[in-house]
Design a protein around this motif. Structure first.
Motif, PDB file in Angstrom:
ATOM      1  N   ASP A 398       0.844  -1.193   0.000  1.00 18.35           N
ATOM      2  CA  ASP A 398       0.000   0.000   0.000  1.00 18.35           C
ATOM      3  C   ASP A 398       0.883   1.248   0.000  1.00 18.35           C
ATOM      4  O   ASP A 398       2.110   1.158   0.186  1.00 18.35           O
ATOM      5  N   PRO A 399       0.302   2.447  -0.200  1.00 19.35           N
ATOM      6  CA  PRO A 399       1.131   3.654  -0.321  1.00 19.35           C
ATOM      7  C   PRO A 399       1.868   4.049   0.951  1.00 19.35           C
ATOM      8  O   PRO A 399       2.918   4.696   0.870  1.00 19.35           O
ATOM      9  N   HIS A 400       1.366   3.675   2.135  1.00 15.48           N
ATOM     10  CA  HIS A 400       2.087   4.002   3.364  1.00 15.48           C
ATOM     11  C   HIS A 400       3.349   3.150   3.473  1.00 15.48           C
ATOM     12  O   HIS A 400       4.435   3.648   3.796  1.00 15.48           O
ATOM     13  N   THR A 401       3.206   1.862   3.183  1.00 11.00           N
ATOM     14  CA  THR A 401       4.366   0.975   3.200  1.00 11.00           C
ATOM     15  C   THR A 401       5.379   1.392   2.136  1.00 11.00           C
ATOM     16  O   THR A 401       6.590   1.250   2.336  1.00 11.00           O
ATOM     17  N   ALA A 402       4.897   1.934   1.011  1.00  7.82           N
ATOM     18  CA  ALA A 402       5.818   2.419  -0.030  1.00  7.82           C
ATOM     19  C   ALA A 402       6.724   3.526   0.502  1.00  7.82           C
ATOM     20  O   ALA A 402       7.901   3.599   0.144  1.00  7.82           O
ATOM     21  N   CYS A 403       6.180   4.388   1.359  1.00  5.62           N
ATOM     22  CA  CYS A 403       7.018   5.428   1.983  1.00  5.62           C
ATOM     23  C   CYS A 403       8.135   4.779   2.795  1.00  5.62           C
ATOM     24  O   CYS A 403       9.264   5.284   2.851  1.00  5.62           O
ATOM     25  N   GLY A 404       7.818   3.643   3.428  1.00  7.70           N
ATOM     26  CA  GLY A 404       8.835   2.917   4.166  1.00  7.70           C
ATOM     27  C   GLY A 404       9.884   2.284   3.272  1.00  7.70           C
ATOM     28  O   GLY A 404      11.061   2.186   3.656  1.00  7.70           O
ATOM     29  N   ILE A 405       9.494   1.854   2.073  1.00  6.30           N
ATOM     30  CA  ILE A 405      10.468   1.306   1.121  1.00  6.30           C
ATOM     31  C   ILE A 405      11.483   2.371   0.727  1.00  6.30           C
ATOM     32  O   ILE A 405      12.682   2.104   0.601  1.00  6.30           O
ATOM     33  N   LYS A 406      11.002   3.594   0.536  1.00  4.70           N
ATOM     34  CA  LYS A 406      11.943   4.675   0.211  1.00  4.70           C
ATOM     35  C   LYS A 406      12.937   4.875   1.350  1.00  4.70           C
ATOM     36  O   LYS A 406      14.141   5.057   1.131  1.00  4.70           O
ATOM     37  N   PRO A 434      -7.351   2.688  -5.428  1.00  8.60           N
ATOM     38  CA  PRO A 434      -7.165   3.582  -6.582  1.00  8.60           C
ATOM     39  C   PRO A 434      -5.724   4.044  -6.762  1.00  8.60           C
ATOM     40  O   PRO A 434      -5.219   4.096  -7.893  1.00  8.60           O
ATOM     41  N   THR A 435      -5.051   4.366  -5.669  1.00 15.97           N
ATOM     42  CA  THR A 435      -3.649   4.774  -5.764  1.00 15.97           C
ATOM     43  C   THR A 435      -2.780   3.621  -6.255  1.00 15.97           C
ATOM     44  O   THR A 435      -1.922   3.795  -7.136  1.00 15.97           O
ATOM     45  N   VAL A 436      -3.001   2.437  -5.684  1.00 16.90           N
ATOM     46  CA  VAL A 436      -2.207   1.269  -6.078  1.00 16.90           C
ATOM     47  C   VAL A 436      -2.470   0.925  -7.544  1.00 16.90           C
ATOM     48  O   VAL A 436      -1.540   0.663  -8.312  1.00 16.90           O
ATOM     49  N   ALA A 437      -3.740   0.957  -7.953  1.00 19.68           N
ATOM     50  CA  ALA A 437      -4.073   0.634  -9.340  1.00 19.68           C
ATOM     51  C   ALA A 437      -3.440   1.624 -10.310  1.00 19.68           C
ATOM     52  O   ALA A 437      -2.907   1.232 -11.366  1.00 19.68           O
ATOM     53  N   GLU A 438      -3.485   2.899  -9.975  1.00 17.48           N
ATOM     54  CA  GLU A 438      -2.858   3.911 -10.836  1.00 17.48           C
ATOM     55  C   GLU A 438      -1.365   3.666 -10.964  1.00 17.48           C
ATOM     56  O   GLU A 438      -0.777   3.776 -12.051  1.00 17.48           O
ATOM     57  N   ALA A 439      -0.724   3.303  -9.843  1.00 19.05           N
ATOM     58  CA  ALA A 439       0.706   3.014  -9.884  1.00 19.05           C
ATOM     59  C   ALA A 439       1.008   1.822 -10.783  1.00 19.05           C
ATOM     60  O   ALA A 439       2.085   1.746 -11.392  1.00 19.05           O
ATOM     61  N   LEU A 440       0.036   0.907 -10.889  1.00 15.09           N
ATOM     62  CA  LEU A 440       0.243  -0.308 -11.685  1.00 15.09           C
ATOM     63  C   LEU A 440      -0.271  -0.175 -13.107  1.00 15.09           C
ATOM     64  O   LEU A 440      -0.372  -1.166 -13.832  1.00 15.09           O
ATOM     65  N   GLY A 441      -0.636   1.059 -13.512  1.00 16.70           N
ATOM     66  CA  GLY A 441      -0.944   1.303 -14.913  1.00 16.70           C
ATOM     67  C   GLY A 441      -2.397   1.554 -15.249  1.00 16.70           C
ATOM     68  O   GLY A 441      -2.732   1.757 -16.426  1.00 16.70           O
TER      69      GLY A 441
END
Length: 496
Positions: A398-406, A434-441
């Motif tokens: 999810d987008p919160h965990t993505a911040c942690g990946i950075k 919606p955010t995840v789907a947009e990131a995936l195209g």
């Protein structure tokens, strides 16, 4: 039995028990209750912890904290973990790469880490209250609200439940799934109110009501006591210590870590309660390395940890694709200040923040803070790129965990190759589809249901829980939206 202490000094209130602090979380001078004593875990004790199940570890930590919670009550509260994906282990530790492990904290009913504390929390509050009428307030940026409502619904606590809950959420400030989780709840003891404003407005309203003498007198006349389910409540924080200990011990047991080898912890951070649990674990002797706070574009925690200045003057809250971290006034930083600098200094900082919008640590204080914490932040574009990159490598986040990946990418580059990291994943992807789907195209403007279907079409291994799937067919029960100044009156009317 360990008493709770108060972050801004005692004032006219003595230190109280853990149960009393859970039931009455408002401390003197607008402060918070916190732990007055932390046990110390020896290396031998940590080795013993490795052989405990998650439930057994919970019981052992509560025993060592000496909070006065009877064994039967703790057993009863921990039974709520049976509703999680794995009834024996409510969390999952997944390997992301050679040095990073993801602590998945979202396997409870509402698919967010808040379930870890709030599922047992409801049963403990009900027991501590001994049948007395209570009003529980909760302000949410999207995850605390659904988890609280799930915990206190009559279907879980019983028809004789004497607890009412009012949940405040920012209109247009949550994902659609999060909103539906709240507004479709149909238990008679639950009230959900959208507010005109952001999460900081909702949280400020909650804290104001906890101190509002007129409101408290109104409740008193009706025989109702007042409490809160946000992480201003120390009961929330205690449960959030345990999974950090469990993650460390699990990696030792699996041979990933050598005994007493440091482990860096990364936590997507908004209100700072989750990373506060790691801070307490480290203070207790768990050999954690840096505690890394990962923020989004609302990077006030990054600024504070890197400069020692907490400044909300002229700072506008930004709406981001990781809305659970869209917060500027972070409540649990106060407990860190107290632990490091004491009650008088904490009171000075909090009063300065309230009166002037800023407080500043001196150089020695900043050095002490940075002895424990480091920080990173991530903008929305970077977040989506990292979701896509991670998915291509076989992990959907999810987008919160993505911040942690950075944050991991930044800090791993500074460490030796053998340094290990655990990233706390705070919510499942389905809550921010919606955010995840947009990131995936996917094209923009997909609604949550469409976005979920798109993601499932890309990855057949993903499963949607019934709790999420049925949301889209449930009727909306709570559609009231009010201005902040109308919240108190609206609640009073509901309780008439």
């Amino acid at each position: 039995m360990t008493q709770m202490t108060q972050t801004r000094g005692k004032g006219d209130k003595d230190n109280v028990s853990f149960a009393d602090a859970m039931l009455n979380p408002s401390a003197s001078f607008g402060g918070l209750y916190t732990l007055s004593r932390l046990p110390h875990f020896t290396p031998h004790m940590l080795q013993e912890f490795e052989n405990l199940s998650y439930i057994e570890l919970c019981k052992r930590v509560f025993e060592l904290l000496d909070l006065g919670v009877e064994n039967e009550l703790l057993d009863f509260a921990l039974q709520t973990y049976a509703s999680f994906d794995d009834p024996h282990t409510p969390v999952n530790l997944a390997q992301y790469d050679e040095n990073l492990f993801v602590l998945e904290l979202y396997h409870g009913p509402t698919r967010a880490f808040k379930d870890m504390a709030l599922q047992p929390f409801g049963r403990m509050i009900q027991s501590f209250g001994k049948g007395k009428k209570y009003l529980i307030l909760v302000a949410t940026s999207g995850d605390t609200g659904p988890a609280t409502l799930e915990s206190f619904a009559k279907e879980h606590l019983g028809e004789d439940c004497s607890i009412n809950v009012v949940c405040l959420y920012p209109k247009d400030g949550t994902s659609d799934v999060q909103r539906l989780q709240m507004v479709t709840t149909d238990s008679a003891n639950l009230k959900v109110l959208g507010i005109e404003g952001n999460f900081d407005d909702a949280q400020h309203t909650l804290k104001s009501l906890l101190q509002d003498t007129e409101f408290i007198e109104f409740l008193h006349n009706k025989g109702i006591a007042l409490s809160a389910a946000n992480s201003v409540n120390i009961g929330r924080v205690v449960f959030q210590i345990i999974y950090h200990i469990w993650a460390y011990c699990r990696l030792c047991k699996d041979g990933v870590l050598e005994h007493m080898q440091p482990l860096n912890i990364i936590v997507p951070s908004g209100n700072f309660g989750n990373i506060l649990g790691a801070f307490y674990a480290k203070k207790m002797g768990v050999p954690l390395g840096k505690l890394i706070s990962a923020s989004n574009a609302n990077n006030i925690l990054y600024d504070f940890i890197t400069t020692g200045v907490y400044d909300i003057r002229d700072r506008e809250l930004l709406k981001t694709s990781s809305p659970a971290m869209d917060i500027i006034k972070s409540s649990n930083v106060e407990r860190v200040l107290f632990e490091l600098f004491g009650a008088q200094r904490t009171k000075e900082c909090m009063q300065s923040l309230q009166n002037t919008g800023v407080y500043k640590l001196d150089s020695k204080e900043l050095e002490a803070l940075q002895g424990y914490f480091a920080a990173s932040f991530c903008n929305d574009a970077q977040c989506k790129d990292l979701i896509a990159e991670s998915f291509a490598n076989g992990y959907l986040l999810d987008p919160h965990t993505a911040c942690g990946i950075k944050a991991y990418k930044e800090f791993a580059a500074k460490e030796d190759n053998g340094a290990k990291f655990v990233l706390c994943s705070t919510a499942q992807w389905s809550k921010f589809a919606p955010t995840v789907a947009e990131a995936l195209g996917a094209t923009k403007n997909l609604n949550d249901k469409e976005a979920i279907e798109f993601i499932l079409s890309l990855d057949s291994t993903q499963k949607l829980t019934p709790h999420i799937a049925r949301l889209f067919d449930k009727p909306v029960v709570h559609n009231e939206v009010v201005s902040v100044d109308k919240v108190k009156h609206t609640i009073m009317q509901w309780l008439q």
